[in-house]
Write an enzyme that holds these catalytic residues in place. Structure first.
Site, PDB file in Angstrom:
ATOM      1  CD  GLU A 232       3.851   5.838   8.011  1.00 61.48           C
ATOM      2  OE1 GLU A 232       4.996   6.052   7.574  1.00 61.48           O
ATOM      3  OE2 GLU A 232       3.632   5.194   9.048  1.00 61.48           O
ATOM      4  CD  GLU A 241      13.864   9.370   4.136  1.00 64.19           C
ATOM      5  OE1 GLU A 241      14.565   9.115   5.127  1.00 64.19           O
ATOM      6  OE2 GLU A 241      13.836   8.675   3.104  1.00 64.19           O
ATOM      7  CG  ASN A 279      11.020  -1.985  -1.428  1.00 66.08           C
ATOM      8  OD1 ASN A 279      10.922  -3.203  -1.534  1.00 66.08           O
ATOM      9  ND2 ASN A 279      11.219  -1.393  -0.268  1.00 66.08           N
TER      10      ASN A 279
END
Length: 378
Positions: A232, A241, A279
């Site tokens: 990841e 990201e 989230n």
């Protein structure tokens, strides 16, 4: 990928692959191992209001209630740790009734069987944890009256879950199955943000992680988690990201709390890329940290970042049918961890190269830990 919905376990993407969305929440925050233990004398386990863990009426009959009571030095309050993870009094074991893992499950005295419901870890933070349930020994209703029943409950760090115990039951509180040298060997080019100390500090929230089953199972689970994290984050290189064009996409204005940190503040961060405002809200609520207003903590606090990954691993099945933790401890195999993390995009022939990348890392990490990777890798 379909549009995400709040409250669901969303599949995740590697920042390298620049896929769309992940869902990682977090977990109840228990005290960290940095606190030095204060072990009680004479085998007593003392806790709330200075009272002791006591076997009702000093009976050694199976099913006898274990309760809080004034410390009196009798055999009903003398507990020993034999080194096998059990806590024993009157020749029998501290046992969770009916092998339950639910909040509020009472504890009792029972013949020692070696079952997971009789395993306890006394941490340096003075929690007594049942790893199978990932829950703490707890005084019911925070009531210090004599005769109050003891139970297991989600670890909160409250005074009714703090104990002075005779020894560290079931393992070394800081004894993660991956040493710092092995961690560095796995991630030679890692970002300095992803510290080994940050990872080990986060472990107290989920003592069942890499702490359940045989030594082989523990090492396999640690290798599996780190292999997926490796994929990841590009080898623990990326904290956030990489595709900044995605950043404004992770705000759901249909939520009543909106996006107070800004439209573009809820991009992927951490070892399994926590994303979306809902989230961050749920993660912050679970951790007791305001991540909705300060999502940057996930990229600035290594322990918080690691906890988001451990939460997903231990509690969420994502597009799979089981949690990654359950897949490893119950023998389903590494392939099921891939399905739970990113199965909708990678499994069933959708992206075999991505799957192979994860498997290769898992086999390499298992080799570093000196353990077989087991079956069902794909």
């Amino acid at each position: 990928m379909s549009t995400p919905h709040p409250g669901t376990s969303l599949r995740r993407r590697s920042p390298l692959a620049r896929l769309t969305v992940s869902a990682v929440l977090a977990l109840a925050l228990s005290a960290l191992f940095a606190v030095s233990p204060a072990w009680a004398a004479d085998g007593q386990i003392s806790g709330l209001a200075g009272k002791c863990v006591d076997v009702a009426a000093a009976s050694n009959a199976n099913g006898t209630a274990v309760q809080l009571y004034d410390c009196n030095g009798t055999n009903a309050q003398k507990w020993s740790n034999s080194g096998d993870g059990t806590l024993r009094a009157l020749g029998k074991c501290l046992d969770v009734v009916d092998r339950s893992t639910a909040n509020g499950a009472a504890v009792q005295l029972w013949d020692c069987s070696g079952g997971a419901n009789q395993q306890w870890v006394v941490t340096g933070a003075r929690d007594i944890v049942n790893p199978a349930a990932n829950k703490c020994l707890d005084v019911r209703d925070n009531n210090s009256a004599n005769g109050t029943r003891l139970q297991i409950w989600t670890c909160t760090g409250g005074a009714n879950q703090k104990w002075n115990a005779p020894a560290s039951g079931g393992g070394n509180p800081s004894g993660f199955v991956v040493s710092e040298a092995q961690f560095n060997q796995m991630f030679p080019n890692r970002n300095s943000f992803y510290t080994y100390s940050g990872l080990t500090a986060a472990l107290s929230a989920y003592p069942g992680f890499a702490g359940t089953g045989s030594d082989t199972t523990k090492k396999q689970e640690a290798a599996a988690f780190l292999a997926n994290v490796n994929h990841e984050t590009g080898g623990l290189v990326y904290v956030v990201e990489q595709n900044t064009a995605n950043y404004p996409h992770y705000c759901d204005w249909n939520q009543p709390y909106g996006c107070p940190a800004g439209q573009a503040a809820y991009y992927g961060r951490g070892p399994i890329q926590l994303s979306w405002n809902f989230n961050y809200k749920a993660a912050g609520d679970a951790l007791g940290i305001d991540l909705l207003n300060n999502p940057w903590l996930v990229q600035n606090d290594a322990s918080v970042a690691w906890k988001t990954g451990l939460w997903y691993w231990n509690t969420q099945s994502g597009p799979g049918t089981m949690t990654p933790h359950a897949a490893m401890v119950n023998g389903a195999g590494f392939g099921q961890t891939i399905r739970s993390i990113n199965g909708s995009l990678e499994c069933d022939g959708r992206n075999p190269a991505q799957v192979q990348s994860r498997v290769d890392a898992y086999q390499r990490f298992a080799s570093i830990l000196g353990v077989s990777p087991g079956n069902n890798l794909y």
